[in-house]
Write a protein that holds these residues in place. Structure first.
Motif, PDB file in Angstrom:
ATOM      1  N   SER A  79       0.826  -1.207   0.000  1.00 42.99           N
ATOM      2  CA  SER A  79       0.000   0.000   0.000  1.00 42.99           C
ATOM      3  C   SER A  79       0.867   1.268   0.000  1.00 42.99           C
ATOM      4  CB  SER A  79      -0.886  -0.042   1.243  1.00 42.99           C
ATOM      5  OG  SER A  79      -1.847   0.945   1.194  1.00 42.99           O
ATOM      6  N   ASN A  80       1.934   1.233   0.791  1.00 48.55           N
ATOM      7  CA  ASN A  80       2.836   2.395   0.825  1.00 48.55           C
ATOM      8  C   ASN A  80       3.513   2.618  -0.515  1.00 48.55           C
ATOM      9  OD1 ASN A  80       2.284   2.869   3.484  1.00 48.55           O
ATOM     10  ND2 ASN A  80       4.010   1.695   4.248  1.00 48.55           N
ATOM     11  N   MET A  81       3.918   1.526  -1.151  1.00 46.97           N
ATOM     12  CA  MET A  81       4.575   1.654  -2.459  1.00 46.97           C
ATOM     13  C   MET A  81       3.594   2.226  -3.487  1.00 46.97           C
ATOM     14  SD  MET A  81       7.594   0.869  -1.844  1.00 46.97           S
ATOM     15  CE  MET A  81       8.366   0.898  -3.432  1.00 46.97           C
ATOM     16  N   SER A  82       2.351   1.796  -3.406  1.00 47.89           N
ATOM     17  CA  SER A  82       1.354   2.297  -4.360  1.00 47.89           C
ATOM     18  C   SER A  82       1.123   3.796  -4.133  1.00 47.89           C
ATOM     19  CB  SER A  82       0.048   1.534  -4.223  1.00 47.89           C
ATOM     20  OG  SER A  82      -0.568   1.861  -3.013  1.00 47.89           O
ATOM     21  N   LEU A  83       1.167   4.205  -2.872  1.00 48.36           N
ATOM     22  CA  LEU A  83       1.012   5.639  -2.575  1.00 48.36           C
ATOM     23  C   LEU A  83       2.139   6.423  -3.242  1.00 48.36           C
ATOM     24  CD1 LEU A  83      -0.153   8.032  -0.866  1.00 48.36           C
ATOM     25  CD2 LEU A  83       1.357   7.302   0.958  1.00 48.36           C
ATOM     26  N   PHE A  84       3.352   5.868  -3.115  1.00 47.36           N
ATOM     27  CA  PHE A  84       4.537   6.509  -3.682  1.00 47.36           C
ATOM     28  C   PHE A  84       4.399   6.665  -5.204  1.00 47.36           C
ATOM     29  CE2 PHE A  84       8.966   6.605  -5.089  1.00 47.36           C
ATOM     30  CZ  PHE A  84       9.483   7.546  -4.236  1.00 47.36           C
ATOM     31  N   PHE A  85       3.901   5.602  -5.866  1.00 48.43           N
ATOM     32  CA  PHE A  85       3.861   5.636  -7.336  1.00 48.43           C
ATOM     33  C   PHE A  85       2.597   6.305  -7.903  1.00 48.43           C
ATOM     34  CE2 PHE A  85       6.974   2.182  -6.739  1.00 48.43           C
ATOM     35  CZ  PHE A  85       8.016   2.755  -7.460  1.00 48.43           C
ATOM     36  N   LEU A  86       1.497   6.312  -7.134  1.00 49.78           N
ATOM     37  CA  LEU A  86       0.247   6.840  -7.701  1.00 49.78           C
ATOM     38  C   LEU A  86      -0.042   8.289  -7.306  1.00 49.78           C
ATOM     39  CD1 LEU A  86      -2.158   3.773  -7.278  1.00 49.78           C
ATOM     40  CD2 LEU A  86      -1.032   4.567  -9.351  1.00 49.78           C
ATOM     41  N   ALA A  87       0.391   8.692  -6.102  1.00 45.19           N
ATOM     42  CA  ALA A  87       0.002  10.027  -5.620  1.00 45.19           C
ATOM     43  C   ALA A  87       0.622  11.137  -6.480  1.00 45.19           C
ATOM     44  CB  ALA A  87       0.411  10.194  -4.164  1.00 45.19           C
ATOM     45  N   SER A 132       6.086   0.280   8.376  1.00 41.68           N
ATOM     46  CA  SER A 132       5.679  -1.097   8.028  1.00 41.68           C
ATOM     47  C   SER A 132       6.622  -2.093   8.698  1.00 41.68           C
ATOM     48  CB  SER A 132       5.734  -1.334   6.519  1.00 41.68           C
ATOM     49  OG  SER A 132       4.923  -0.442   5.856  1.00 41.68           O
ATOM     50  N   ALA A 133       7.935  -1.775   8.623  1.00 43.51           N
ATOM     51  CA  ALA A 133       8.924  -2.674   9.228  1.00 43.51           C
ATOM     52  C   ALA A 133       8.769  -2.686  10.749  1.00 43.51           C
ATOM     53  CB  ALA A 133      10.326  -2.219   8.835  1.00 43.51           C
ATOM     54  N   LEU A 134       8.535  -1.504  11.297  1.00 45.00           N
ATOM     55  CA  LEU A 134       8.405  -1.401  12.757  1.00 45.00           C
ATOM     56  C   LEU A 134       7.159  -2.127  13.265  1.00 45.00           C
ATOM     57  CD1 LEU A 134      10.339   0.044  14.669  1.00 45.00           C
ATOM     58  CD2 LEU A 134       8.630   1.819  14.911  1.00 45.00           C
ATOM     59  N   LEU A 135       6.113  -2.118  12.455  1.00 49.33           N
ATOM     60  CA  LEU A 135       4.881  -2.826  12.828  1.00 49.33           C
ATOM     61  C   LEU A 135       5.184  -4.312  13.004  1.00 49.33           C
ATOM     62  CD1 LEU A 135       1.760  -2.894  13.165  1.00 49.33           C
ATOM     63  CD2 LEU A 135       1.577  -3.154  10.707  1.00 49.33           C
ATOM     64  N   PHE A 136       6.009  -4.842  12.088  1.00 48.33           N
ATOM     65  CA  PHE A 136       6.363  -6.266  12.151  1.00 48.33           C
ATOM     66  C   PHE A 136       7.161  -6.561  13.425  1.00 48.33           C
ATOM     67  CE2 PHE A 136       8.861 -10.036  11.059  1.00 48.33           C
ATOM     68  CZ  PHE A 136       7.826 -10.877  10.678  1.00 48.33           C
ATOM     69  N   VAL A 137       8.154  -5.713  13.686  1.00 52.05           N
ATOM     70  CA  VAL A 137       9.009  -5.922  14.870  1.00 52.05           C
ATOM     71  C   VAL A 137       8.168  -5.820  16.143  1.00 52.05           C
ATOM     72  CG1 VAL A 137      10.994  -5.027  16.159  1.00 52.05           C
ATOM     73  CG2 VAL A 137      11.038  -5.056  13.663  1.00 52.05           C
ATOM     74  N   ALA A 138       7.354  -4.764  16.225  1.00 50.66           N
ATOM     75  CA  ALA A 138       6.542  -4.555  17.438  1.00 50.66           C
ATOM     76  C   ALA A 138       5.579  -5.719  17.643  1.00 50.66           C
ATOM     77  CB  ALA A 138       5.765  -3.250  17.321  1.00 50.66           C
ATOM     78  N   GLY A 139       4.996  -6.176  16.552  1.00 53.97           N
ATOM     79  CA  GLY A 139       4.041  -7.280  16.643  1.00 53.97           C
ATOM     80  C   GLY A 139       4.700  -8.573  17.090  1.00 53.97           C
ATOM     81  N   ARG A 140       5.909  -8.852  16.534  1.00 57.55           N
ATOM     82  CA  ARG A 140       6.620 -10.089  16.863  1.00 57.55           C
ATOM     83  C   ARG A 140       7.049 -10.103  18.328  1.00 57.55           C
ATOM     84  NH1 ARG A 140       6.765 -14.785  14.342  1.00 57.55           N
ATOM     85  NH2 ARG A 140       8.894 -15.199  14.957  1.00 57.55           N
TER      86      ARG A 140
END
Lengths: 497, 167
Positions: free
Chosen positions: A122-130, A362-370
């Motif tokens: 989703s973040n990548m799509s924001l980068f390319f579409l916005a 996004s990366a931090l969400l993974f770390v925090a969740g784990r």
């Protein structure tokens, strides 16, 4: 472009931003995991604190809260069969049966992995579409903006509740409230007291409308909670299990991106659509609803897939697609930034910094969740009768600290009661909020257009862009009326059977 | 008492927007005697919104009346909307809540922000009707506002009203 990227990197790579993202993710997951607390509440409650932060830091905090709460909703969905947020409703279907079979940890890990992948795409799509969309938006003037805002309001009004009519009533209330105070030509409207001359504050209205009604509902209706939390149990998600769901994760992410980019649709619809698609196409389709990991993957990737994409219309066009981006628009305005094509011309560094921070989150969400799945699981057991009054106290202190004006507290409490009455009457609050936030721009564009055309209404139908938005508005209105009629017919058929 | 939700929404919307159009706009939206160019007057937008709101109110009312003429089975609320049935005890609790909010707003300048928050929080905890955690609630109603006062006054330097009784 490289200079701007380097500048943005300097802007975003600070300990304050890392702290804001980390705190936002953690607080978001905690709030999302508590049944009755939503991502909207998380974002609105944080709004008073953003006054003391830089624009990029405050926006990253709000985005991190949004992402964290979207994932957090899956924790209570899996462990106590109560979706923390509406978008986690599908996660209950397979998450809770897995938890009952002693595989709660496995389900949470699948939810986390698919949420992070959905979020990244989703973040990548924001980068390319916005950016291309913002370049296109430079071609549009006041009449086209007016039609675009009409379109987005109609969509939000039609999707937010059971009835289009009540959705429009809600939007009219929001538009009317937005006129309080001084207008663009210096006239005071509805200024019944000195405090109202400057208009009503965005923050007390938002918090009152979204955080307080839940508390008032709990006090007035005293609904009991009958939830029993499951243990985490089997925690390990094997590579084979992950590989078996990857197709549903990628498809769900793109469904989330597509649905999130359309104003008004949002993560709940995306999650349901992705879940039904996964069920239809999966070889384990018969197992959906009985504890299928792929079901969780489909639902969670789609709802987190919306997080970045909902920012596309906000950043590129200045039009919020849902309540959370509506609150974010408020945050932009608090910091003197105006989302839309000019943001990409005047503040491109801030925009790139925001993109970079979102990828990091996004990366931090993974770390925090784990690291903290077990701890978060306990949070979903916090009783609401203890929590919600404390939320009100937090609101009172937070709101007062913005302008040290007791009138803001009055607005907060009144809006809480208004929100409760709307909840009882089934009037959706989302169109109210979006209309209240975009109201001044909506009116401004209408008045500018009429001033340009010397009072001729035909200016709203002159360009193909305006006509396109008008056609889409009519199309969605017809679609909504048709949906309501079909629903009524289906109900009649069920009841006669 | 069971509120007919569609009917109530229609009546409420219609009367509110009618009040705005016929009373509040003439009273509180002054129109300058001279408006430059073709700029629309300041009351145009509120009037447009109020008219649209009234139209929607009439439509909601018409749909509710049409629905009420159908057999009782077809009048059931939508499954995807929470059906909140309002009874007398509910109204009473809401009234008490409104009184506590008013007491906070009008009492705060006299007794100060923090004591008023402690009292309000205590009343809200008591009104939840669940006393499984009563000692935690008593402790929180005092400690939580004090903790918030400490955080906001120390880190954000907010000056909270001390109250005319204590200053």
């Amino acid at each position: 472009m490289w200079n701007e990227l380097a500048y943005a990197f300097d802007l975003v790579a600070t300990w304050q931003n890392a702290l804001a993202i980390g705190a936002g993710i953690w607080a978001g997951v905690i709030i999302g995991a508590i049944p009755g607390m939503t991502g909207t509440m998380a974002v609105t409650l944080a709004l008073p604190f953003t006054f003391y932060l830089s624009p990029v830091t405050s926006l990253l905090l709000l985005v991190a809260l949004y992402k964290g709460s979207t994932y957090g909703g899956s924790i209570s969905a899996i462990l106590i069969k109560t979706p923390g947020t509406a978008s986690a409703a599908c996660t209950v279907l397979d998450g809770y049966p897995l938890a009952k079979n002693g595989k709660g940890g496995k389900a949470l890990n699948m939810a986390l992995a698919s949420s992070c992948i959905g979020d990244f795409i989703s973040n990548m799509s924001l980068f390319f579409l916005a950016i291309p969309l913002a370049a296109f938006a430079l071609q549009i003037g006041p009449p086209e903006y007016f039609m675009l805002m009409t379109f987005s309001l109609v969509i939000v009004a039609s999707i937010s509740g059971p009835s289009l009519v009540l959705g429009v009533v809600s939007a009219c209330l929001g538009l009317l409230l937005a006129t309080v105070g001084e207008d663009i030509y210096g006239s005071y409207r509805f200024a019944m007291s000195e405090n109202m001359e400057g208009g009503l504050g965005v923050v007390p209205v938002l918090i009152g409308l979204f955080a307080l009604p839940e508390l008032i509902k709990m006090i007035v209706f005293r609904q009991p909670e009958n939830t029993q939390a499951m243990k985490l149990g089997d925690n390990r998600l094997s590579f084979e299990e992950f590989r078996g769901s990857i197709k549903s994760i990628v498809r769900g992410s793109f469904i989330g991106v597509f649905m999130g980019a359309i104003p008004g649709v949002g993560p709940s619809t995306a999650a349901f659509f992705s879940y039904s698609e996964a069920r239809r196409t999966s070889k384990n389709g018969d197992n959906f609803g009985k504890g299928e990991l792929e079901g969780i993957a489909a639902s969670e990737s789609a709802n987190n897939g919306c997080c970045g994409a909902t920012m596309i219309p906000l950043l590129a066009l200045g039009v919020p697609g849902d309540v959370i981006t509506g609150v974010m628009l408020g945050a932009f305005m608090i910091h003197g930034l105006t989302p839309g094509p000019l943001l990409f011309q005047n503040n491109i560094g801030d925009v790139y910094a925001l993109f970079m921070g979102m990828l990091f989150s996004s990366a931090l969400l993974f770390v925090a969740g784990r690291l903290t799945a077990g701890g978060f699981a306990k949070i979903s057991k916090i009783p609401r009768e203890v929590l919600l009054p404390c939320v009100l106290a937090l609101c009172l202190f937070g709101i007062f600290s913005i302008a040290t004006n007791p009138f803001d507290i009055t607005v907060l409490l009144i809006m809480g009661l208004v929100g409760f009455v709307m909840m009882v009457l089934g009037i959706p609050a989302a169109p109210f909020l979006i209309a209240f936030i975009i109201g001044p721009m909506f009116e401004d564009n209408m008045r500018r257009s009429l001033a340009i055309s010397r009072g001729e209404l035909s200016i709203f139908f002159d360009s193909w862009i305006s006509l396109g938005f008008l056609a889409m508005t009519i199309f969605f209105t017809i679609l909504t009326i048709r949906r309501e009629l079909l629903k009524r017919k289906a109900r009649k058929r069920i009841q006669t059977n | 008492m069971r509120i007919n939700r569609d009917l109530s929404s229609g009546i409420l919307a219609l009367s509110f927007f009618a009040l705005v159009f016929f009373v509040l706009i003439p009273l509180y939206v002054p129109v300058p005697s001279f408006i430059p160019g073709f700029a629309p007057p300041p009351d145009m937008w509120p009037k447009t919104t109020a008219v649209l709101g009234m139209a929607m109110g009439v439509l909601a009312l018409a749909l509710a009346i049409a629905k009420s003429k159908k057999p009782a089975l077809e009048q059931a609320p939508d499954a995807d909307v929470e059906d909140l049935v309002v009874t007398k005890p509910h109204m009473l609790r809401l009234a008490v809540l409104v009184v506590s909010f008013l007491a906070f707003i009008y009492g705060m300048p006299f007794i100060g922000f923090v004591p008023a928050s402690i009292l309000l929080l205590g009343v809200l905890f008591a009104m939840t009707g669940t006393y499984r955690h009563k000692w935690l609630m008593v402790a929180l109603s005092v400690i939580f506002p004090l903790a918030l006062y400490f955080i906001f006054s120390q880190f954000i330097h907010t000056l909270f009203p001390m109250g005319s009784l204590f200053s």
